[in-house]
Write an enzyme that holds these catalytic residues in place. Structure first.
Site, PDB file in Angstrom:
ATOM      1  N   GLU A 173       1.100  -1.373   0.182  1.00  0.00           N
ATOM      2  CA  GLU A 173      -0.200  -0.058  -0.053  1.00  0.00           C
ATOM      3  C   GLU A 173       1.061   0.907   0.281  1.00  0.00           C
ATOM      4  OE1 GLU A 173      -1.449  -2.774   1.676  1.00  0.00           O
ATOM      5  OE2 GLU A 173      -2.420  -2.166  -0.474  1.00  0.00           O
ATOM      6  N   ASN A 257      -0.671  -7.616  -3.808  1.00  0.00           N
ATOM      7  CA  ASN A 257      -1.616  -6.253  -5.021  1.00  0.00           C
ATOM      8  C   ASN A 257       0.193  -5.756  -5.635  1.00  0.00           C
ATOM      9  OD1 ASN A 257      -2.102  -5.389  -2.349  1.00  0.00           O
ATOM     10  ND2 ASN A 257      -1.025  -3.481  -3.343  1.00  0.00           N
ATOM     11  N   ASP A 299      -7.604  -4.442  -5.665  1.00  0.00           N
ATOM     12  CA  ASP A 299      -6.053  -4.665  -4.084  1.00  0.00           C
ATOM     13  C   ASP A 299      -6.777  -5.957  -3.779  1.00  0.00           C
ATOM     14  OD1 ASP A 299      -6.284  -3.911  -0.992  1.00  0.00           O
ATOM     15  OD2 ASP A 299      -4.431  -4.249  -2.073  1.00  0.00           O
TER      16      ASP A 299
END
Lengths: 572, 197
Positions: A173, A257, A299
Site C-alpha cells: 500500500e 497487489n 487490491d
C-alpha cells in the site's frame, strides 16, 4: 473415500511447531481426545492477558512443554511453561522502532513465530527477522531487512525449509517493492532474495523457469508489463503464507497487489504481482508462476494460504494446490507445473464472470472496471476479498477444506496517485459494506475435487480468525464478536461456544500437554484490517476510514473492545 | 430620485459594501506567500517522508512555539485556504493514512476529539513539519510553509475547531466523504497537547 487427501502421512506428535502445523499448510491435528461427543464440555484451563490492544493474529506454538506466542507491536515473544501455566518462563522483547506503526497498513499485527532446530524465528513490525534460543530465550541473531522510511514493514510468519528461514515483507500500500528472502537459520545471513517485480535477475528467473501459460513466458516481464520504471514501486509484497513440498522440493507463496491501487497509472499485467511462485528453496530460482489477477483492479492480493493436497481429478490423482483467492475463486492448481485445474466461486462475485480455462485469466465485467473520475459501486468481492489472510484448514477424514471468510462489497473511486516515500501510494477512495444477505462473515466447508460448497455458516462479522480441524471431527474458529466456536466437521452443526474477552482474529491451535490431555489454544484480541475500528479507535462516522473497511464495521464497537488474551481450553 | 429614496439607496449600497467587506477576509486569496520553514527550527521527527535518509535524531531542545499573532498563523479563518487544504490533504497522501474523510486508518482519526499532540494551529503545524514519534512522517523540506498552514486550517475544520462558515464546500469526490459534518459529539473542543503520554 474422500477425493482429496493430504500429500503425505505425518505422525501426530502432539506439538504445533509452525503456524500451519505442517509444510503442506493443512492446520490439521491428529489429536482426537476432544471429539463431537464431548466438546460441549470444553472449558477454560488457563488464560493470559498480553496487555496490548492491537489485533492478535498469531498462532500459539507448542514445542515440548513450552507454549510460544508472538504479540502484535512491540512484538514480544512469550514462552509459557506448560507444566505450570500460565507461568512465563521468559519473555524476549526485541527493539522495534515505534515509527513503524505509522507505515503498517492494517493494524500492527503479527501472524506468529515458527520453530526449527531449537530456535524460534519471527519478524518485527519494523522489518527485522529475529532468531531466539527456544530453551533460554536468548537472542541468537537479528537482521534488519527493510526500511520503514520506504514503507516496508513485516507482519508475516516465517517458514523454515531445510535450514533456511523464509521471510517476506509488507508494504504494497506504500509502493514498496515486494520480496521473499531466505536467511541461514544458524547465522541470519541472507542466502538469496527474490523480488516480485523487476528484471529476471532480481526475480531469480533463470533457465529453470517453466511457467505453464504463454503469457508468463518472456524476458524481463517484471519490467515490460509495467510503464517504464513503475516496477520499482510495484508492490508484490510477500506478507502471507508459504507452503513447501519436500518431495518436489518446491516452496509456494503468493505476492500482494500491485502498487498503487489506481490501476490506470500502471497499464500492463504488472508481473509478478497478485500471483503465486513455485521456487527452489536452496537457490530461490523460480520454477513456475501463475497470476491470479493480472493487472489487478481491486487490491486483490494473492498471498492467501496454499494447501497442498492430492486430489482426484478426472479419475487421476493430481498433486494439487488449493488456494482461496481474494477475487472470489478457489483455485486448484497442479503444484508440479502451475497448470490451473479449476477455479470455482466461493462467494458473491460481480467483478468477473469466471476464469478462462485456456489462459487462466480472469474474465472481467466491463461495467465494474474502475477508471479515473468514476465511482464504481457494488463491486463484489470488496478489496479485502471473498477471503483475506485468515487461513483455512483441511481434514483428511472428511476430505473438506474449512474456509473462514467474508461477504463484503464496495464502492471504489480512482483518483490521482502521488508517490511520497513512506506514505500510502493508493490513488483510490473506497468504502465497504455487507454483501447480499447482510451477513458479513462466512465459514464455508468446501470439497476440493468437485469445487463445491458442502455447508456454510453465516456470521454477523467477517470470520477473520483461522480455522483448525482435528481428528475428533471438530472444527474450531473464532468470531469478531467474541465467540470461540466448535462445529461438527461433517455437518457444521454448532457443538460448543465460549465467550471471550475480545473478538478473535487469531489462529487456533491444539496440542497434547505434559499431562497427556488435549488442549486448544487461541489468541483473543480483535483488530487487524477488519477490526481496526476497535483496535485503532477509528471513527465510525467515516465509512472510508481504515482503507474503506470501517464502512462495513461501524457497529463492531458495540460488540467488542480491544485487548489481547491467550485462551487455552481443555476437557474437564 | 426623491431625497428619501436616495437616502435609502445610499444605505442599501453602504450595507451591501459592509456585508461584502465582512466576507472579504474569509475569501481573501494570498498568491505570494510561498516560504519554507526556516532551517533553524528544531527537529523532532522520527520518520522522514520522501526519498532517502534515515530518521533524524531527537533534538536537545523542545519544539519552539511561535507567537500566536495571526500573521504567523495565516489562513486559519480563510475559507479559500481551507479549500486549498482539502486539495493538499489528498495530494500529500494525508488521506491515505488518515482516511479521505478524516476517520483514520494507518494514522489516527482527525474528526474525533482525541488530539495526542495538541490541536492548536502551531501544534498541528509542528506535527506535519516535524513528524511525531509513533509514525507521523516529517514533511520538512517537502512542503512549503504556506501549504502547511493551509493544511493546518483544513485539518482543524475536520475537528470542527473553526467557525462553520470557514469550512470548505461539498466534496467533489464520492459522496461517502462527508468531511464537512463531523458527527462525533465530542469534536469541536480545543485540545491542548497531552504531555503525559
Amino acid at each position: 473415500m474422500p477425493a482429496a487427501s493430504a500429500p503425505m502421512d505425518v505422525a501426530e506428535d502432539g506439538q504445533w511447531t509452525m503456524p500451519a502445523k505442517d509444510h503442506a499448510s493443512l492446520r490439521y491435528s491428529g489429536l482426537d481426545e476432544i471429539d463431537t461427543t464431548n466438546v460441549a464440555t470444553l472449558r477454560v484451563a488457563w488464560r493470559f492477558k498480553t496487555g496490548l490492544n492491537s489485533g492478535h493474529e498469531a498462532a500459539p506454538l507448542v514445542v515440548g512443554n513450552t507454549l510460544y506466542v508472538v504479540t502484535p507491536f512491540p512484538n514480544e515473544l512469550y514462552a509459557f511453561d506448560l507444566n505450570n501455566p500460565p507461568a512465563v518462563k521468559w519473555r524476549y522483547s526485541p527493539p522495534v522502532l515505534p515509527a513503524a506503526v505509522g507505515v503498517a497498513c492494517c493494524d500492527s499485527v503479527n501472524r506468529g513465530a515458527t520453530y526449527a532446530d531449537g530456535r524460534i524465528f519471527f519478524n518485527t513490525l519494523d522489518a527485522q527477522t529475529v532468531a531466539v534460543d527456544a530453551e533460554s530465550g536468548t537472542e541468537l541473531w537479528r537482521v534488519r531487512l527493510g526500511d520503514i522510511d520506504r514503507g516496508e514493514t513485516m507482519t508475516m510468519a516465517p517458514l523454515v525449509v531445510k535450514s533456511k528461514v523464509l521471510v517476506g515483507n509488507s508494504g504494497g500500500e506504500l509502493g514498496s517493492r515486494g520480496w521473499l528472502t531466505a536467511l541461514d537459520a544458524a547465522t541470519g545471513e541472507i542466502a538469496w532474495r527474490a523480488y516480485s517485480t523487476g528484471p529476471d535477475a532480481d526475480v531469480l528467473i533463470g533457465s529453470e523457469f517453466m511457467p505453464f501459460y504463454e503469457q508468463d513466458r518472456g524476458v524481463d516481464l517484471g519490467v515490460h508489463t509495467w510503464p517504464p520504471d513503475a516496477w520499482q514501486l510495484g508492490g508484490g509484497a510477500v506478507w502471507g503464507w508459504l507452503s513447501y513440498d519436500p518431495e518436489l522440493d518446491l516452496v509456494y507463496y503468493g505476492t500482494s497487489n500491485p502498487s498503487p491501487w489506481n490501476a490506470d497509472v500502471r497499464p500492463g499485467d504488472n508481473k509478478w504481482t497478485a500471483g503465486i511462485f513455485a521456487r527452489d528453496p536452496d537457490t530461490g530460482s523460480a520454477r513456475w508462476f501463475f497470476q491470479w489477477s493480472p493487472h489487478d483492479l481491486f487490491d486483490y492480493d494473492g498471498v492467501n494460504e496454499n494447501l497442498l493436497l492430492d486430489v482426484q481429478v478426472d479419475g487421476h490423482t493430481r498433486q494439487a494446490l488449493l488456494h482461496p483467492n481474494r477475487n472470489g475463486f478457489i483455485y486448484l492448481l497442479d503444484r508440479r507445473t502451475g497448470e490451473m485445474l479449476s477455479a470455482k466461486p466461493f462467494g458473491h462475485i460481480t467483478t468477473s464472470t469466471g476464469v478462462d480455462v485456456a489462459t487462466g485469466r480472469v474474465r472481467h465485467v466491463e461495467a465494474k472496471m474502475p477508471t479515473f473520475g468514476k465511482v464504481v459501486r457494488d463491486i463484489c468481492p470488496a478489496s479485502s476479498g471473498a477471503k483475506d489472510w485468515q487461513p483455512s484448514s483441511f481434514s483428511p477424514r472428511t476430505g473438506l477444506v474449512y474456509v473462514p471468510h467474508q461477504n463484503l462489497c464496495m464502492d471504489w473511486e480512482v483518483i490521482e496517485a502521488n508517490f511520497i516515500s513512506g506514505t500510502p501510494y493508493l490513488g483510490v477512495n473506497d468504502t465497504t459494506y455487507a454483501g447480499p444477505g447482510g451477513h458479513r462473515g462466512e465459514l464455508t466447508a468446501w470439497e476440493p475435487a468437485a469445487g463445491a460448497v458442502v455447508w456454510k455458516i453465516e456470521e454477523r462479522f467477517p470470520v477473520w480468525s483461522g480455522t483448525l480441524a482435528t481428528a475428533g471431527d471438530v472444527v474450531f474458529y473464532g468470531t469478531m464478536d467474541r465467540r470461540f466456536k466448535a462445529v461438527d466437521a461433517r455437518t457444521g452443526e454448532l457443538l460448543w461456544e465460549h465467550e471471550t474477552s475480545s473478538g478473535i482474529v487469531g489462529q487456533p491451535t491444539t496440542f497434547r500437554g505434559p499431562d497427556g490431555k488435549q488442549y486448544v489454544a487461541v489468541l483473543a484480541g480483535v483488530g487487524g484490517w477488519a477490526g481496526a475500528i476497535v483496535s485503532q479507535n477509528l471513527s465510525p462516522d467515516d465509512p472510508t476510514a481504515g482503507g474503506g473497511f470501517v464502512g462495513a464495521m461501524q457497529d463492531l464497537p458495540q460488540y467488542t473492545g480491544p485487548g489481547g488474551e491467550l485462551y487455552v481450553f481443555a476437557l474437564p | 430620485m426623491c431625497s428619501r429614496c436616495r437616502d435609502r439607496a445610499l444605505i442599501g449600497v453602504l450595507a451591501t459594501l459592509l456585508l461584502a467587506t465582512a466576507g472579504c477576509d474569509r475569501e481573501r486569496r494570498a498568491f505570494r506567500a510561498q516560504t519554507w520553514v526556516p532551517a533553524t527550527a528544531p527537529q523532532v521527527s522520527v520518520l522522514r517522508a520522501g526519498p532517502g535518509g534515515w530518521p533524524a535524531a531527537s533534538p536537545a531542545e523542545p519544539v519552539a512555539t511561535p507567537p500566536s499573532r495571526s500573521n504567523d498563523q495565516p489562513f486559519q479563518t480563510n475559507r479559500w485556504a481551507v479549500g486549498e487544504g482539502k486539495r493538499l490533504y489528498s495530494w500529500f497522501n494525508c488521506a491515505g493514512c488518515h482516511s479521505p474523510a478524516g476517520g483514520g486508518g494507518m494514522g489516527p482519526p482527525l474528526i474525533d476529539a482525541d488530539w495526542r499532540y495538541g490541536s492548536a494551529p502551531h501544534e498541528v503545524f509542528a506535527s506535519i513539519v516535524e513528524g511525531r514519534p509513533n509514525g507521523m512522517p516529517s514533511f520538512r523540506d517537502r512542503m512549503p510553509a504556506a501549504d502547511t498552514w493551509k493544511l493546518v486550517a483544513y485539518v482543524r475544520t475536520l475537528g470542527a475547531l473553526t467557525p462553520k462558515d470557514v469550512w470548505s464546500a461539498r466534496a467533489d469526490e464520492m459522496a461517502e466523504i462527508q468531511r464537512e459534518s463531523p458527527r462525533s459529539g465530542s469534536a469541536g473542543a480545543e485540545h491542548p497537547r497531552d504531555t503525559e503520554r
